[in-house]
Write an enzyme that holds these catalytic residues in place. Structure first.
Site, PDB file in Angstrom:
ATOM      1  N   HIS A 159       0.826  -1.206   0.000  1.00 19.76           N
ATOM      2  CA  HIS A 159       0.000   0.000   0.000  1.00 19.76           C
ATOM      3  C   HIS A 159       0.860   1.254   0.000  1.00 19.76           C
ATOM      4  CE1 HIS A 159       0.496  -0.839   4.392  1.00 19.76           C
ATOM      5  NE2 HIS A 159       0.599   0.464   4.494  1.00 19.76           N
ATOM      6  N   HIS A 161       3.888   7.150   3.790  1.00 20.41           N
ATOM      7  CA  HIS A 161       4.834   6.042   3.628  1.00 20.41           C
ATOM      8  C   HIS A 161       4.392   5.106   2.520  1.00 20.41           C
ATOM      9  CE1 HIS A 161       2.019   4.208   6.696  1.00 20.41           C
ATOM     10  NE2 HIS A 161       2.214   3.104   5.980  1.00 20.41           N
ATOM     11  N   GLU A 213       7.731   1.031   4.944  1.00 25.55           N
ATOM     12  CA  GLU A 213       7.221  -0.029   5.802  1.00 25.55           C
ATOM     13  C   GLU A 213       7.435  -1.369   5.104  1.00 25.55           C
ATOM     14  OE1 GLU A 213       2.946   0.223   6.330  1.00 25.55           O
ATOM     15  OE2 GLU A 213       2.968  -1.084   8.088  1.00 25.55           O
TER      16      GLU A 213
HETATM   17 CO    CO Z   1       1.123   1.287   6.335  1.00 25.82          CO
END
Ligand code: CO
Length: 134
Positions: A7, A79, A130
């Site tokens: 994502h 992020h 991430e």
């Molecule tokens: Co995230």
């Protein structure tokens, strides 16, 4: 090492208004709102055919995205998240290559119930990164 883009997260100050932009203007399929108390954010996921967008709104006084929104009051990309097969092996390889892991370096359970880690943005082109175990 890294696999699929899981994502892209966008920090917003009003998650209902942000969800409406994706649902009503862009015509995307959106999830319900979930309060992630232990992460200090409320999330909505936008499900796209090849990836997801994670909308993040601050939750509580200690929200980790509060400062970001002070600097970016109209919201912004916060992020990116990549999938890895084995998060501990990925972490150890990255640390050996000089990357810094945020926090205590141990994976936490993220928004999808899977282990995640965050890597220092200064080591990754100014982008908070991430990793999520696939
Ligand atoms: Co995230």
């Amino acid at each position: 090492m890294i696999g699929r883009l899981n994502h892209v997260a966008i920090a917003v100050s009003d998650i209902d208004a942000a969800t409406a932009v994706y649902r009503d203007t862009l015509g995307a399929e959106v999830s319900g709102k979930v309060e992630q108390t232990e992460h200090g954010v409320t999330t909505v996921f936008i499900n796209l055919p090849n990836t997801k967008i994670e909308l993040l709104e601050p939750l509580g006084e200690q929200s980790p995205i509060a400062k970001f929104l002070e600097k970016n009051p109209s919201g912004g990309i916060h992020h990116v998240c990549y999938e890895v097969d084995d998060i501990l092996a990925a972490r150890d390889q990255l640390v050996a290559r000089g990357a810094r892991v945020l926090g205590d370096g141990e994976p936490k359970i993220g928004a999808h119930g899977k282990p995640v880690l965050f890597l220092h943005p200064k080591d990754f082109l100014g982008t908070l990164t991430e990793l999520e175990q696939a």
